[in-house]
Design a protein around this motif. Structure first.
Motif, mmCIF file in Angstrom:
data_model
loop_
_atom_site.group_PDB
_atom_site.id
_atom_site.type_symbol
_atom_site.label_atom_id
_atom_site.label_comp_id
_atom_site.label_asym_id
_atom_site.label_seq_id
_atom_site.Cartn_x
_atom_site.Cartn_y
_atom_site.Cartn_z
ATOM 1 N N ALA A 1 0.789 -1.245 -0.049
ATOM 2 C CA ALA A 1 -0.065 -0.087 0.017
ATOM 3 C C ALA A 1 0.636 1.129 -0.075
ATOM 4 C CB ALA A 1 -0.950 0.028 1.370
ATOM 5 N N VAL A 2 1.869 1.174 1.168
ATOM 6 C CA VAL A 2 2.718 2.443 0.882
ATOM 7 C C VAL A 2 3.521 2.353 -0.595
ATOM 8 C CG1 VAL A 2 4.843 3.326 1.954
ATOM 9 C CG2 VAL A 2 3.212 2.151 3.106
ATOM 10 N N GLU A 3 3.950 1.227 -1.065
ATOM 11 C CA GLU A 3 4.553 1.530 -2.548
ATOM 12 C C GLU A 3 3.519 1.985 -3.458
ATOM 13 O OE1 GLU A 3 6.373 -1.604 -5.570
ATOM 14 O OE2 GLU A 3 6.855 -2.107 -3.567
ATOM 15 N N ALA A 4 2.348 1.778 -3.394
ATOM 16 C CA ALA A 4 1.522 2.066 -4.396
ATOM 17 C C ALA A 4 1.195 3.599 -4.094
ATOM 18 C CB ALA A 4 0.085 1.530 -3.995
ATOM 19 N N VAL A 5 1.287 4.239 -3.127
ATOM 20 C CA VAL A 5 1.195 5.816 -2.712
ATOM 21 C C VAL A 5 2.168 6.364 -3.253
ATOM 22 C CG1 VAL A 5 1.143 7.564 -0.756
ATOM 23 C CG2 VAL A 5 -0.346 5.202 -0.646
ATOM 24 N N GLN A 6 3.360 5.934 -3.155
ATOM 25 C CA GLN A 6 4.619 6.210 -3.869
ATOM 26 C C GLN A 6 4.639 6.357 -5.242
ATOM 27 O OE1 GLN A 6 7.771 3.790 -2.003
ATOM 28 N NE2 GLN A 6 7.915 5.027 -0.129
ATOM 29 N N GLU A 7 4.185 5.349 -5.969
ATOM 30 C CA GLU A 7 3.922 5.338 -7.367
ATOM 31 C C GLU A 7 2.837 6.282 -7.603
ATOM 32 O OE1 GLU A 7 4.219 4.387 -11.336
ATOM 33 O OE2 GLU A 7 5.497 3.826 -9.373
ATOM 34 N N LEU A 8 1.695 6.514 -6.898
ATOM 35 C CA LEU A 8 0.703 7.347 -7.091
ATOM 36 C C LEU A 8 1.361 8.773 -7.265
ATOM 37 C CD1 LEU A 8 -2.373 8.543 -7.562
ATOM 38 C CD2 LEU A 8 -2.132 8.932 -4.842
ATOM 39 N N THR A 9 2.192 9.262 -6.012
ATOM 40 C CA THR A 9 2.779 10.517 -6.255
ATOM 41 C C THR A 9 3.610 10.790 -7.397
ATOM 42 O OG1 THR A 9 3.031 10.323 -3.750
ATOM 43 C CG2 THR A 9 4.335 11.993 -4.864
ATOM 44 N N TYR A 10 4.424 9.806 -7.904
ATOM 45 C CA TYR A 10 5.204 9.855 -9.050
ATOM 46 C C TYR A 10 4.175 10.042 -10.388
ATOM 47 C CZ TYR A 10 7.783 8.513 -13.298
ATOM 48 O OH TYR A 10 8.135 8.499 -14.516
ATOM 49 N N ARG A 11 3.198 9.279 -10.587
ATOM 50 C CA ARG A 11 2.274 9.425 -11.646
ATOM 51 C C ARG A 11 1.771 10.817 -11.788
ATOM 52 N NH1 ARG A 11 -0.522 3.520 -13.027
ATOM 53 N NH2 ARG A 11 1.690 2.110 -12.689
ATOM 54 N N ALA A 12 1.104 11.450 -10.460
ATOM 55 C CA ALA A 12 0.382 12.392 -10.409
ATOM 56 C C ALA A 12 1.086 13.653 -10.669
ATOM 57 C CB ALA A 12 -0.428 12.824 -8.820
ATOM 58 N N LEU A 13 2.527 13.627 -10.253
ATOM 59 C CA LEU A 13 3.263 14.753 -10.460
ATOM 60 C C LEU A 13 3.508 14.831 -12.258
ATOM 61 C CD1 LEU A 13 5.980 14.499 -7.740
ATOM 62 C CD2 LEU A 13 4.658 16.800 -8.390
ATOM 63 N N LYS A 14 3.642 13.547 -12.865
ATOM 64 C CA LYS A 14 3.766 13.528 -14.241
ATOM 65 C C LYS A 14 2.558 14.033 -15.039
ATOM 66 C CE LYS A 14 5.948 9.949 -17.121
ATOM 67 N NZ LYS A 14 6.317 8.747 -17.255
ATOM 68 N N LYS A 15 1.379 13.734 -14.649
ATOM 69 C CA LYS A 15 0.308 13.795 -15.427
ATOM 70 C C LYS A 15 -0.898 14.508 -14.949
ATOM 71 C CE LYS A 15 1.207 10.345 -18.516
ATOM 72 N NZ LYS A 15 1.492 10.586 -19.862
ATOM 73 N N ILE A 16 -0.231 15.326 -13.835
ATOM 74 C CA ILE A 16 -1.365 16.372 -13.400
ATOM 75 C C ILE A 16 -1.877 17.233 -14.466
ATOM 76 C CG2 ILE A 16 0.389 18.233 -12.441
ATOM 77 C CD1 ILE A 16 -3.189 17.044 -10.630
#
Length: 165
Positions: free
Chosen positions: A42-57
């Protein structure tokens, strides 16, 4: 509802996006945990979300739906992670079922390969990269990737004890 923070984030303000992620952190973590049933994942997924959100916001069209957009990304990340886990478990179970040996860790066996072969195996089967993408990354022809993967898999079968050199 004040949408200033969302508008700033969509406009490219990374600090605003990080504040929004912090505001929605509990909801996003709970979503990940509900899918993955594991704190580490779950923590790894949150980290991946942060990366993807920064990239695609910048692709978000409506600021009011930013939280929904984040949840949708989280669900996609979790589904991707579950597919990879199931694939690894299935491959691992097939290997165990097809040998008379004690159960083994596939990572230990892969570690017996030369570094270049290990890297190809991980890129192809653990990162789900296509041969063309591996070729581009390694800056070698796609045919070379295919032949090296074939050689690596043959060597793996030897290490498992299913084939002779």
């Amino acid at each position: 509802m004040n949408l200033d923070l969302e508008k700033q984030a969509i406009a490219g303000n990374e600090q605003a996006l990080l504040e929004l992620l912090k505001l929605h952190e509990d909801m996003l973590y709970r979503t990940a945990y509900a899918y993955l049933k594991n704190k580490h994942d779950a923590v790894e997924a949150v980290q991946e979300l942060t990366y993807r959100a920064l990239k695609k916001i910048h692709t978000v069209k409506e600021p009011a739906f930013l939280a929904t957009w984040l949840v949708r990304i989280m669900i996609n990340i979790c589904l991707d992670m579950k597919k990879k886990q199931e694939k690894l478990i299935y491959n691992h179970d097939v290997e165990i079922a097809s040998t008379d040996q004690q159960p083994f860790e596939i990572a230990d066996i892969i570690a017996g390969l030369p570094i270049e072969q290990q890297e190809l195996i991980y890129l192809k089967y653990f990162q789900d990269m296509k041969n063309a993408d591996i070729a581009q990354l390694k800056q070698i022809p796609e045919g070379t990737v295919k032949s090296r993967l074939h050689t690596s898999l043959k060597r793996l079968r030897v290490l498992i004890g299913k084939e002779e050199l």
